[in-house]
Design an enzyme around this catalytic site. Structure first.
Site, mmCIF file in Angstrom:
data_model
loop_
_atom_site.group_PDB
_atom_site.id
_atom_site.type_symbol
_atom_site.label_atom_id
_atom_site.label_comp_id
_atom_site.label_asym_id
_atom_site.label_seq_id
_atom_site.Cartn_x
_atom_site.Cartn_y
_atom_site.Cartn_z
ATOM 1 N N SER A 44 1.509 -24.335 -7.263
ATOM 2 C CA SER A 44 1.964 -23.569 -8.423
ATOM 3 C C SER A 44 2.621 -22.268 -7.963
ATOM 4 C CB SER A 44 0.784 -23.332 -9.369
ATOM 5 O OG SER A 44 1.210 -22.952 -10.654
ATOM 6 N N ASP A 197 1.721 -29.116 -12.920
ATOM 7 C CA ASP A 197 1.121 -28.104 -12.056
ATOM 8 C C ASP A 197 0.111 -28.688 -11.064
ATOM 9 O OD1 ASP A 197 -0.242 -25.821 -11.062
ATOM 10 O OD2 ASP A 197 0.161 -24.734 -12.917
#
Length: 293
Positions: A44, A197
């Protein structure tokens, strides 16, 4: 023990990017060459930071972001600037994912339930806009020459993948996927699959560095002892430390206060980066000994 070294960069939103860049900038200023690592792996926010580190341009990228702290995050000619998700709440998001984690099945099934939310909840931006906004922030568009992994999760079946230069995917698209917070940013299509993510497995995915002699981890906050989605940092460290030396820099309470309840806001960048610089300077001597011994 192997003398190979890895840097693990965890998630944390816009604030996490600024904090990690602040930590790394302070260490680089102290002459600690973290780009000499045999592996950099980002999850991320960490994927954005890792791209800047591997490009050898982290201080410049950080300075540019801070100069632009009050403006839209987009470069010249980009029609899709970053849009602050003003309604996001870390606490609400944690509760949302916790509910998904309490269902039946294994870790992969739990991640797939989060993926279902990601694929069915209207996002702040379209997929094309999101990828364009990430592309505009990168110091270079090509994958770096040095080994660099980007953690992502398949939003359809919950499987975990680490993308790299051999994955036949544009760097910006890989980073956009890793940063695609479910219910905020849209999943990103890669080779016909939708990805979200990488933090939906672990905020750090530190176990990816298994086999490296030294592992430096930057974590934008504490992780629970266990997780229904995958190995938490404490679990990964317990396994890594059987054969590796580890060093963890974790955002402290003062830094977390600067992150606030919404770490996805651009307004967090200046205070979060300052907190990172402070922590990086405080840890520099110990990290130098760890990294160079």
């Amino acid at each position: 023990m192997s003398q190979t070294r890895a840097v693990v960069l965890g998630g944390g939103g816009v604030a996490g990017i600024a904090w990690e860049m602040g930590v790394l900038a302070a260490l680089l200023e102290e002459g600690i060459d973290l780009n000499a690592a045999d592996l950099v792996v980002g999850t991320s926010a960490g994927s954005m930071v890792g791209a800047a580190l591997r490009a050898g341009l982290l201080p410049q990228v950080l300075a540019a972001q801070l100069d632009d702290a009050g403006a839209a995050l987009a470069g010249p000619g980009i029609d899709a600037p970053y849009q602050d998700p003003s309604g996001f709440s870390s606490e609400a998001f944690i509760e949302l994912t916790a509910t998904a984690g309490r269902g039946d099945g294994d870790e992969k099934a739990a991640r797939a339930r989060v993926g279902q939310l990601a694929r069915t909840t209207p996002a702040v931006m379209t997929e094309g806009e999101w990828v364009s906004s990430i592309r505009s922030l990168l110091p270079q568009q090509q994958w770096p020459d040095k080994p660099f992994g980007i953690a992502v999760v398949d939003a359809e079946d919950g499987s975990f993948t680490v993308l790299d230069a051999m994955s036949d995917v544009e760097l910006a698209r890989a980073i956009a996927a890793s940063c695609a917070v479910p219910t905020v940013w849209p999943p990103v299509t890669i080779l016909g699959r939708q990805y979200m993510d990488g933090g939906m497995r672990s905020a750090t995915n530190a176990d990816v560095a298994e086999g490296y002699g030294k592992v430096l981890v930057l974590a934008s906050g504490p992780e629970a002892p266990v997780s229904p989605f995958g190995p938490s940092l404490p679990q990964a460290l317990a396994k890594l430390q059987q054969h590796s030396s580890t060093f963890v820099v974790e955002a402290d309470e003062a830094a977390l206060r600067e992150f606030g309840v919404n770490p996805l806001l651009r307004s967090t960048r200046i205070p979060a980066s300052a907190a990172g610089r402070r922590q990086g300077a405080e840890a520099a001597a110990a990290i130098r000994d760890f990294w160079t011994a």
